[in-house]
Write a protein that holds these residues in place. Structure first.
Motif, PDB file in Angstrom:
ATOM      1  N   ALA A  29      -8.587   0.151  24.232  1.00 38.74           N
ATOM      2  CA  ALA A  29      -7.364  -0.486  24.709  1.00 38.74           C
ATOM      3  C   ALA A  29      -7.456  -1.985  24.468  1.00 38.74           C
ATOM      4  O   ALA A  29      -8.470  -2.604  24.792  1.00 38.74           O
ATOM      5  N   ILE A  44      -3.277   1.233  22.914  1.00 38.78           N
ATOM      6  CA  ILE A  44      -4.376   2.184  23.021  1.00 38.78           C
ATOM      7  C   ILE A  44      -4.445   2.957  21.707  1.00 38.78           C
ATOM      8  O   ILE A  44      -3.438   3.505  21.256  1.00 38.78           O
ATOM      9  N   LEU A 107     -11.699   7.057  26.788  1.00 43.26           N
ATOM     10  CA  LEU A 107     -11.524   5.613  26.674  1.00 43.26           C
ATOM     11  C   LEU A 107     -12.908   4.984  26.814  1.00 43.26           C
ATOM     12  O   LEU A 107     -13.577   5.175  27.833  1.00 43.26           O
TER      13      LEU A 107
END
Length: 147
Positions: A29, A44, A107
């Motif tokens: 991100a 993202i 992530l």
């Protein structure tokens, strides 16, 4: 591990095929001001080397800094990717929103973390880099290439 994923812009005019490998099967991100203005939020996406992406369709591009360009669909305007243009360090930060099946990727990194709005909070333990840390990385690219 190597896996092909296919994505497309909102109208379907731009089609993207990427190869995910063990070293890039993750999401990052970016909270820099340009990404937030351009995408409406944090951008993202997945870091993809030029050899691991195939693109078809009407893509427009704009240099957004000395080291990067931002590309979008010329038909519908969908955000496609941020592209690092420094020789020897080229890669695409391809928007995860282009892919129906990107939600299964973890992530692992947030950059420009000190620029994110206070209401943004991504769950999980992952690498964080500030604006100063990222600018130092980009500055080192120029030194490596003699610029």
């Amino acid at each position: 591990m190597s896996e092909t994923r296919n994505g497309k812009c909102l109208c379907g005019a731009v089609k993207v095929e990427i190869n995910l490998r063990e070293d890039n099967a993750e999401l990052h991100a970016c909270h820099c001001g340009m990404c937030r203005s351009w995408s409406g939020s944090a951008l993202i996406g997945m870091a993809v080397k030029p050899d691991d992406i195939r693109i078809e369709g009407p893509v427009r591009s704009r240099a957004s800094s000395d080291w990067a360009a931002r590309d979008w669909c010329d038909t519908c305007g969908s955000t496609l990717w941020y592209r690092l243009t420094v020789p020897g360090h080229e890669f695409y930060h391809v928007s995860a929103g282009l892919f129906d099946n990107a939600a299964d990727l973890p992530l692992t990194k947030e950059i420009f973390i000190d620029r994110k709005p206070s209401g943004y909070a991504f769950a999980g333990d992952h690498e964080l880099k500030t604006q100063a840390e990222m600018e130092a990385i980009f500055a080192s690219f120029g030194k490596e290439t003699g610029q």
